[in-house]
Design an enzyme around this catalytic site. Structure first.
Site, mmCIF file in Angstrom:
data_model
loop_
_atom_site.group_PDB
_atom_site.id
_atom_site.type_symbol
_atom_site.label_atom_id
_atom_site.label_comp_id
_atom_site.label_asym_id
_atom_site.label_seq_id
_atom_site.Cartn_x
_atom_site.Cartn_y
_atom_site.Cartn_z
ATOM 1 N N THR A 68 8.975 25.712 9.142
ATOM 2 C CA THR A 68 9.028 24.274 9.450
ATOM 3 C C THR A 68 9.172 23.415 8.191
ATOM 4 O OG1 THR A 68 6.626 24.270 9.422
ATOM 5 C CG2 THR A 68 7.686 24.468 11.559
ATOM 6 N N CYS B 299 2.428 29.994 3.591
ATOM 7 C CA CYS B 299 0.987 29.728 3.582
ATOM 8 C C CYS B 299 0.492 29.411 2.177
ATOM 9 C CB CYS B 299 0.215 30.938 4.079
ATOM 10 S SG CYS B 299 1.021 31.820 5.373
HETATM 11 C C1 LIG Z 1 3.544 25.466 17.278
HETATM 12 C C2 LIG Z 1 4.229 26.274 16.211
HETATM 13 C C3 LIG Z 1 3.567 27.342 15.611
HETATM 14 C C4 LIG Z 1 4.184 28.107 14.630
HETATM 15 N N1 LIG Z 1 3.523 29.179 14.085
HETATM 16 C C5 LIG Z 1 4.161 29.982 13.175
HETATM 17 C C6 LIG Z 1 3.534 31.162 12.665
HETATM 18 O O1 LIG Z 1 2.407 31.506 13.038
HETATM 19 N N2 LIG Z 1 4.217 31.918 11.746
HETATM 20 C C7 LIG Z 1 5.484 31.575 11.329
HETATM 21 O O2 LIG Z 1 6.065 32.284 10.515
HETATM 22 N N3 LIG Z 1 6.099 30.463 11.819
HETATM 23 C C8 LIG Z 1 5.467 29.671 12.717
HETATM 24 N N4 LIG Z 1 6.123 28.568 13.226
HETATM 25 C C9 LIG Z 1 7.482 28.243 12.751
HETATM 26 C C10 LIG Z 1 8.543 28.748 13.717
HETATM 27 O O3 LIG Z 1 8.479 30.151 13.875
HETATM 28 C C11 LIG Z 1 9.938 28.350 13.233
HETATM 29 O O4 LIG Z 1 10.178 28.951 11.978
HETATM 30 C C12 LIG Z 1 10.105 26.850 13.060
HETATM 31 O O5 LIG Z 1 9.422 26.172 14.083
HETATM 32 C C13 LIG Z 1 11.547 26.400 13.050
HETATM 33 O O6 LIG Z 1 12.209 26.744 14.240
HETATM 34 P P1 LIG Z 1 12.388 25.749 15.499
HETATM 35 O O7 LIG Z 1 13.002 24.484 14.978
HETATM 36 O O8 LIG Z 1 13.272 26.477 16.445
HETATM 37 O O9 LIG Z 1 11.024 25.507 16.026
HETATM 38 C C14 LIG Z 1 5.502 27.781 14.217
HETATM 39 C C15 LIG Z 1 6.172 26.719 14.821
HETATM 40 C C16 LIG Z 1 5.573 25.972 15.819
HETATM 41 C C17 LIG Z 1 6.323 24.841 16.461
#
Ligand SMILES: Cc1cc2nc3c(=O)[nH]c(=O)nc-3n(C[C@H](O)[C@H](O)[C@H](O)COP(=O)(O)O)c2cc1C
Ligand SMILES: Cc1cc2nc3c(=O)[nH]c(=O)nc-3n(C[C@H](O)[C@H](O)[C@H](O)COP(=O)(O)OP(=O)(O)OC[C@H]3O[C@@H](n4cnc5c(N)ncnc54)[C@H](O)[C@@H]3O)c2cc1C
Ligand code: FES
Lengths: 310, 248
Positions: free
Chosen positions: A195, A132
């Site tokens: 991300t 953040c």
């Molecule tokens: C819609 C969305 C909302 C997310 N919100 C958060 C969040 O609130 N806090 C956090 O640490 N990561 C958040 N992430 C990141 C995910 O927890 C994860 O670290 C990231 O998407 C990579 O994993 P993936 O490729 O399996 O999605 C969010 C991801 C997505 C897609």
């Protein structure tokens, strides 16, 4: 312990599969798809000191078959509301390990939220999202420098006895010194990756698809990146002499094979994010398939393979 | 849930109708499905236009406009092809809030969900007046189908090639004039249309909203809109909202 169980800083998970924060809400909506009790743990939506509406719409862009970009902007009801309503409701639906995901815009924010979580018995582990922007430092994300990440870690460490896992951003030139700085500052473990900063343009309208212009790319397209970073950090920690800093691997995981690959890279447990949005059953399906893949690969206990390639 | 394609053909230029069967599901008018497609990561939300259940199976009718890669890929599915759907999603219209006389207002591909709604309202014996807006005569669809349900149908086209010339609000004005109090309404269409309808008819009605979705089932917060009662997810708290809640 069963053949799939894993341990994160003394907390035992029946299996390594954890829905990632932000892709599972606070569990309630997901419980309509399947019984959540099969999950290794649940990491709930990033929670902040105050309630947040988040960013303007559109917040979602698609990236072909590989993933998506989100710029939700941490929409959540705020820590007090989460402790009062969301968490008790989640506990009714789910008896397993709950991971609290925390976000903040100042060091004080993190301290405040983690302080409240310390006395919350339903939470076993705190995951601190440092991707953040720091409002006191021109909006630069805490996770982009070792100093800022360590400062957050120290502040959080001082207010809680619960295991603290720092969730790192991949949008840095070298993640290893940041990981080591968190470990030095008292982090029990790490979670990576969040991300990857990305963008899409609507070529007909000549405009960014996401109202916020940029957003976080996730989904299967980032798997090689997250795998590489987990591996770099696992090796870096070993080289620096940190033996007991578990990593939760996250990024692009979709299948049981991906879980195993991530564990071999150095992860003690694995989070599944965007894949839940495409297939709400995915975590359950991965958990059901894991024993079969273990048998095929001659793996007796999942714990054994952690860091096999580190 | 796996559904099997029964038919899939164009109704007019870019508007297609698809029918699929699968295990029985209870559907409320205004609910939608999320369709998984092989070449795309995210599912595509499409409103349920009709749902008929018999012998433990449900036949769904979907009407969609080809606007991009996903809807184009959908046109390639034909008889016997399987699709993975999440169904039913969203809240749906409240049939009980309206009196014995109602108005349905649709614009373009906002028309399909009103069909199942009209069917349910007619089954309750309500008098249903339908107002549909399209760009031009060649884009008009389902006029006859609504009439066959016993609805009074008025069509408006922006270029005047069919029915009233102008927007759907012009057609409403032509029928109700200025002095008659319009009945409770249900609307679905582009935001510009919803805004015009609300300012013309006031807050006594329900409207279906559209937003880009991540999940479609309430977990990602990708589709949250600000309403008079705070943030609401279009996919889970909607897509149907009381008109008075919406900030248009
Ligand atoms: C819609 C969305 C909302 C997310 N919100 C958060 C969040 O609130 N806090 C956090 O640490 N990561 C958040 N992430 C990141 C995910 O927890 C994860 O670290 C990231 O998407 C990579 O994993 P993936 O490729 O399996 O999605 C969010 C991801 C997505 C897609
Ligand atoms: C609840 C709901 C019900 C809908 N019902 C219908 C219907 O009955 N008939 C119909 O023709 N269309 C309907 N739509 C719009 C339809 O979902 C989009 O036209 C479709 O997703 C476009 O996909 P694409 O790949 O062809 O277009 P692209 O523009 O290539 O899609 C790219 C991305 O943007 C999203 N997107 C694009 N346009 C829209 C839009 N207008 N609304 C939401 N997301 C969008 C897509 O889902 C995808 O994630 C509905 C949308 C929602 C939210
Ligand atoms: S699309 Fe995910 S919450 Fe609505």
């Amino acid at each position: 312990m069963n053949m799939m169980s894993v341990i994160l800083s003394g907390v035992e998970l029946a299996n390594p599969v954890i829905p990632a924060s932000g892709t599972f809400g606070f569990g309630e909506e997901m419980s309509g798809w399947y019984d959540l009790n099969c999950l290794g743990a649940i990491s709930f939506k990033g929670t902040t000191r105050e309630a947040r509406y988040g960013n303007p719409l559109p917040r979602i862009a698609e990236c072909g078959n590989y993933g998506m970009i989100n710029a939700v902007g941490l929409q959540n009801p705020g820590i007090e509301e989460v402790l009062k309503n969301q968490l008790p409701r989640l506990r009714e639906l789910y008896k397993g390990v709950i991971i609290a995901n925390v976000s903040g815009f100042s060091v004080e924010d993190y301290r405040y939220v983690c302080g409240l979580l310390d006395s919350e018995e339903r939470v076993s582990l705190i995951e601190v999202n440092v991707s953040c922007p720091n409002v006191h430092n021109g909006g630069m994300a805490f996770g982009t420098t070792a100093e800022a990440a360590a400062e957050v870690t120290r502040a959080v460490r001082a207010v809680t006895k619960k295991p603290v896992y720092m969730k790192l951003s991949p949008n840095v030139t070298d993640i290893v010194p940041i990981a080591c700085a968190c470990a030095d500052a008292g982090a029990d473990g790490l979670c990576l990756i969040n991300t990857v900063l990305g963008m899409r343009i609507d070529i007909r309208r000549r405009m960014p698809v996401i109202a916020n212009r940029y957003g976080g790319y996730s989904g299967k397209g980032i798997f090689p990146i997250s795998l590489r970073m987990v591996n770099q950090v696992a090796r870096g920690l070993l080289q620096a002499g940190y033996e007991q800093v578990p990593i939760i691997g996250c990024g692009g995981v979709e299948t049981a094979e991906d879980v195993i690959e991530m564990m071999m890279a150095g992860a003690s447990a694995v989070e599944v994010g965007a894949a839940n949005l495409r297939n709400p059953m995915v975590c359950k399906e991965i958990i059901e398939r894991l024993p079969e893949v273990m048998r095929e690969l001659g793996i007796a206990e999942l714990r054994e393979i952690v860091g096999a390639c580190a | 849930m796996i559904f099997t394609t029964v038919s899939n053909e164009p109704l007019t230029g870019q508007i297609w109708r698809m029918r699929l069967t699968g295990e029985q599901v209870e559907v409320r008018a205004g609910q939608f499905v999320e369709i998984q497609l092989p070449s795309f990561f995210l599912r595509r939300p499409i409103s349920i236009c009709d749902a008929e259940s018999k012998d433990g199976r449900t036949m769904l009718t979907l009407i969609y406009k080809v606007v991009g890669g996903g809807t184009r890929e959908l046109t390639a599915f034909g008889y016997g092809d399987e699709l993975d759907l999440l169904v039913p999603l969203g809240n749906g219209y409240e049939l009980e809030r309206s009196g014995s006389e109602v108005m349905l207002i649709g614009g373009g591909v906002g028309v399909p969900p009103l069909y199942l709604l009209a069917k349910h309202l007619r089954a309750k014996g309500k008098k249903v007046s339908v107002f549909h807006g399209f760009n031009t005569a060649s884009e008009v669809f389902y006029e006859r189908e609504f009439k066959e349900l016993g609805c009074k149908v008025t069509v408006a086209t922006a270029d005047g090639t069919k029915g009233e010339k102008g927007f759907v609000t012009d057609a409403i004005k032509a029928v109700y004039k200025d002095n008659v109090k319009a009945p409770y309404y249900y609307a679905c269409g582009p935001v510009a249309m919803l805004r015009a309808v609300k300012s013309q008819l006031g807050p006594d009605g329900e409207m279906s909203m559209e937003e880009r979705m991540g999940c479609g089932f309430g977990v990602c917060m990708g589709c949250s809109i600000e309403t008079r009662s705070g943030a609401r997810r279009v996919c889970k708290d909607g897509p149907v909202f009381k008109a008075k809640e919406l900030i248009l």
